[in-house]
Write a protein that holds these residues in place. Structure first.
Motif, PDB file in Angstrom:
ATOM      1  N   ARG A   1       0.932  -1.235   0.032  1.00  0.00           N
ATOM      2  CA  ARG A   1      -0.114  -0.049   0.010  1.00  0.00           C
ATOM      3  C   ARG A   1       0.888   1.255   0.105  1.00  0.00           C
ATOM      4  O   ARG A   1       0.294   2.301  -0.327  1.00  0.00           O
ATOM      5  N   HIS A   2       2.137   1.268   0.171  1.00  0.00           N
ATOM      6  CA  HIS A   2       2.848   2.355   0.410  1.00  0.00           C
ATOM      7  C   HIS A   2       3.892   2.435  -0.782  1.00  0.00           C
ATOM      8  O   HIS A   2       4.967   3.020  -0.767  1.00  0.00           O
ATOM      9  N   CYS A   3       3.715   1.591  -1.695  1.00  0.00           N
ATOM     10  CA  CYS A   3       4.417   1.343  -2.991  1.00  0.00           C
ATOM     11  C   CYS A   3       3.989   2.584  -3.669  1.00  0.00           C
ATOM     12  O   CYS A   3       3.077   3.058  -4.209  1.00  0.00           O
ATOM     13  N   GLU A   4       5.173   3.211  -4.421  1.00  0.00           N
ATOM     14  CA  GLU A   4       5.131   4.650  -5.120  1.00  0.00           C
ATOM     15  C   GLU A   4       4.469   3.948  -6.718  1.00  0.00           C
ATOM     16  O   GLU A   4       3.687   4.347  -7.293  1.00  0.00           O
ATOM     17  N   ARG A   5       5.230   2.712  -7.007  1.00  0.00           N
ATOM     18  CA  ARG A   5       4.796   2.491  -8.384  1.00  0.00           C
ATOM     19  C   ARG A   5       4.596   1.038  -8.474  1.00  0.00           C
ATOM     20  O   ARG A   5       5.398   0.184  -7.864  1.00  0.00           O
ATOM     21  N   LEU A   6       3.340   0.299  -8.658  1.00  0.00           N
ATOM     22  CA  LEU A   6       3.169  -0.998  -8.542  1.00  0.00           C
ATOM     23  C   LEU A   6       2.763  -1.568 -10.062  1.00  0.00           C
ATOM     24  O   LEU A   6       1.926  -0.952 -10.710  1.00  0.00           O
ATOM     25  N   VAL A   7       3.527  -2.762 -10.377  1.00  0.00           N
ATOM     26  CA  VAL A   7       3.145  -3.395 -11.614  1.00  0.00           C
ATOM     27  C   VAL A   7       2.384  -4.962 -11.440  1.00  0.00           C
ATOM     28  O   VAL A   7       2.834  -5.638 -10.456  1.00  0.00           O
ATOM     29  N   ILE A   8       1.176  -5.026 -11.856  1.00  0.00           N
ATOM     30  CA  ILE A   8       0.681  -6.387 -11.422  1.00  0.00           C
ATOM     31  C   ILE A   8       0.358  -7.020 -12.916  1.00  0.00           C
ATOM     32  O   ILE A   8      -0.201  -6.392 -14.002  1.00  0.00           O
ATOM     33  N   CYS A   9       0.690  -8.273 -13.060  1.00  0.00           N
ATOM     34  CA  CYS A   9       0.449  -9.063 -14.290  1.00  0.00           C
ATOM     35  C   CYS A   9      -0.256 -10.169 -13.854  1.00  0.00           C
ATOM     36  O   CYS A   9      -0.068 -11.083 -12.920  1.00  0.00           O
ATOM     37  N   VAL A  10      -1.703 -10.387 -14.778  1.00  0.00           N
ATOM     38  CA  VAL A  10      -2.429 -11.332 -14.313  1.00  0.00           C
ATOM     39  C   VAL A  10      -2.869 -11.927 -15.583  1.00  0.00           C
ATOM     40  O   VAL A  10      -2.520 -11.381 -16.785  1.00  0.00           O
ATOM     41  N   GLY A  11      -3.502 -12.948 -15.746  1.00  0.00           N
ATOM     42  CA  GLY A  11      -3.973 -13.626 -16.882  1.00  0.00           C
ATOM     43  C   GLY A  11      -5.189 -12.827 -17.680  1.00  0.00           C
ATOM     44  O   GLY A  11      -5.523 -12.979 -18.842  1.00  0.00           O
ATOM     45  N   PHE A  12      -6.369 -12.754 -16.716  1.00  0.00           N
ATOM     46  CA  PHE A  12      -7.482 -11.983 -17.406  1.00  0.00           C
ATOM     47  C   PHE A  12      -7.966 -10.974 -16.661  1.00  0.00           C
ATOM     48  O   PHE A  12      -7.633 -10.589 -15.576  1.00  0.00           O
ATOM     49  N   VAL A  13      -8.840  -9.911 -17.102  1.00  0.00           N
ATOM     50  CA  VAL A  13      -9.159  -9.084 -16.921  1.00  0.00           C
ATOM     51  C   VAL A  13      -9.846  -9.185 -15.451  1.00  0.00           C
ATOM     52  O   VAL A  13      -9.813  -8.445 -14.364  1.00  0.00           O
ATOM     53  N   LYS A  14     -10.837 -10.231 -15.250  1.00  0.00           N
ATOM     54  CA  LYS A  14     -11.766 -10.547 -14.050  1.00  0.00           C
ATOM     55  C   LYS A  14     -10.887 -11.024 -12.884  1.00  0.00           C
ATOM     56  O   LYS A  14     -11.398 -10.816 -11.709  1.00  0.00           O
TER      57      LYS A  14
END
Length: 552
Positions: free
Chosen positions: A397-410
């Motif tokens: 929650r205190h991260c300046e920039r977060l990258v998330i990689c997942v398979g699907f939009v849902k």
């Protein structure tokens, strides 16, 4: 083109060929060796000019592909291939007696057979007779050939050589006669036959070695590195081994990479010990058979560690990472880790990749990350699973920039039933990048954007990337400045935030790789404010080619 013509021809005179030999040789030095040699057909004045070049690259990349044909890839050497190879060997015979100077040489010998040894010895001896400083030798096409070409002693008795790379050959006792390598700073051994005793003798005579690479050396069962007081970087990699012992004592060592692959159906293992490596700043382990206690004691002996990379370390379960100077941490595909307790107050970069989120308790001061990257392969998406995901996200929650990689939009749309029982986990995140691996509709779903804004209700930028559909969308959210003394919106008490639904003023969208219809998003944002105020909205298709983020 006009300038080239003027340079070459002036009243029918070839001005380029009339330049002094040192200038023309300097021009050739900017060309690949293959092209420099070809200039010999221009005229007599060019024929031997390339022999004055101090750097020559005779690796297989510059040769016809047929020279690298290998029976392990389903093709046998035919007469044409053998003829081409023999022509190349004849060229090398002539070249090494014609060369006038040589400082750096890269030599590849395709189709090596024992009958070639005397010729290769002659080429190598000639090269070292020119006061060679950097040498790379590769025999054969790949590791499957297991070539036992014994190096001539001139290679390991050179007082001038500073960089030595050996691929697919053998270092034995005859190679080590009169060994003396006082200037050697870089040593790389790949698919080399060398015994424990020969390796110990070799390293003992490399006192000024700074960079060492050992990749799958056959006949080596115990690697001991000691007495190398100037060694700063080392990479040790093994394949197809059953029992390996590694002991490193290097007080100046700064960077160490340790990789194990294909350990004979998990029957093999590596004994790994670091002694007096107190200055080590970067450690990377790939496929290492380190368990929880091994890692605990290892980190305890590395007080200066700043970067820790753990890849495919499947013996880890409940790890405890306590490192006061640690800045960069990567946990990639360590699939059996269930819990990682982290005490690293200076941690700034965290990268995680696995099929599932893990328990991630943080001890001591909570680090304020500059960047984190999370790669997840989600399968069983129940309410219980989403609750676990929200708890995992809350650690960032205190991260300046977060990258998330997942398979699907849902995968990132938390169900309402879970939202009712918890709070947005990423309340402090301002910049979010999401990569979707699977294909989705041309229009970016409104529910997806709304789901991201629930996860992180104070976002300033959102970047969405999908390589399958060539989608790269950037959203910029501009907020009203809260008036002096104005209370927080209270949507997520006790979180001290002013969420986007109460303060959003303007939204700008840019589609950078493919046009997108943002009509639904426009309607969503314009009427998103709780107080009914209309939000400004703009969208454009720039169709530029942005550089893909390398974190995922």
């Amino acid at each position: 083109m006009e300038m080239v013509k003027k340079l070459k021809l002036d009243n029918g005179v070839d001005r380029l060929s009339s330049l002094p030999d040192p200038i023309r040789a300097h021009i050739l030095s900017f060309l690949p060796t293959k092209d420099a040699v070809r200039t010999g057909i221009l005229s007599n004045t060019w024929r031997a000019l390339w022999t004055q070049l101090p750097i020559l690259d005779f690796r297989w990349l510059m040769l016809p592909r047929s020279l690298a044909v290998n029976k392990y890839f389903g093709r046998r050497d035919n007469d044409d291939v053998l003829t081409i190879r023999e022509l190349f060997y004849n060229f090398l015979d002539r070249a090494f007696v014609s060369i006038l100077m040589l400082e750096k040489l890269k030599l590849y010998v395709p189709g090596f057979v024992p009958q070639l040894k005397s010729r290769v010895d002659n080429w190598v001896d000639c090269a070292f007779g020119y006061r060679l400083q950097e040498f790379e030798l590769q025999l054969g096409f790949d590791s499957y050939e297991e070539i036992r070409y014994s190096l001539p002693k001139t290679v390991l008795s050179s007082n001038l050589i500073t960089k030595l790379t050996l691929i697919n050959c053998e270092v034995n006792e005859s190679s080590l006669i009169d060994i003396s390598l006082p200037s050697l700073c870089y040593l790389s051994l790949t698919y080399v036959f060398i015994t424990d005793e020969a390796m110990a003798n070799l390293l003992a005579n490399c006192r000024n070695l700074e960079d060492f690479n050992c990749d799958t050396c056959y006949d080596l069962h115990q690697l001991e590195i000691s007495g190398l007081t100037k060694l700063k970087k080392a990479k040790i990699k093994y394949r197809y081994a059953k029992r390996l012992g590694i002991e490193i004592e290097a007080p100046s060592l700064i960077e160490l990479t340790y990789e194990c692959e294909d350990l004979c159906d998990n029957e093999g293992y590596c004994d790994f010990e670091l002694i007096d490596c107190t200055n080590l700043k970067k450690f990377k382990a790939v496929g290492a058979a380190l368990d929880d206690m091994d890692l605990h004691f290892l980190l305890g002996d590395l007080p200066a560690l700043e970067e820790l990379h753990l890849y495919y370390c499947d013996c880890l379960r409940f790890i405890d990472i306590s490192s006061p100077r640690l800045v960069h941490l990567e946990l990639i595909r360590c699939e059996w880790i269930l819990k990682a307790t982290i005490n690293a107050p200076n941690l700034k970069y965290f990268y995680f990749e696995d099929d599932k989120p893990i328990e991630l308790p943080l001890r001591g001061l909570t680090p304020r990350l500059k960047e984190a990257s999370i790669w997840l392969e989600l399968e069983d998406k129940t309410d219980k699973w989403y609750a676990r995901l929200v708890k995992f996200f809350a650690k960032f929650r205190h991260c300046e920039r977060l990258v998330i990689c997942v398979g699907f939009v849902k995968d990132l749309i938390v169900p309402q039933s879970v939202r009712m029982k918890t709070r947005p986990p990423l309340s402090g995140v301002k910049h979010l990048t999401v990569e979707i691996r699977a294909s989705f509709k041309k229009r970016t779903p409104v529910s997806f954007i709304e789901g991201l804004l629930w996860l992180a209700p104070c976002l300033e930028t959102i970047t969405i990337y999908n390589s399958h559909d060539q989608i790269w969308k950037s959203l910029e959210l501009i907020y009203e400045m809260p008036l002096k003394g104005q209370k927080r919106c209270g949507c997520w008490n006790p979180l001290p935030i002013h969420c986007w639904r109460h303060s959003i003023n303007r939204v700008s969208i840019e589609n950078k790789k493919k046009e997108d219809d943002d009509t639904e998003l426009a309607n969503f944002f314009r009427n998103a404010r709780i107080d009914g105020k209309i939000v400004e909205f703009s969208s454009k298709n720039s169709l530029s080619e942005p550089q893909k983020n390398s974190s995922c």
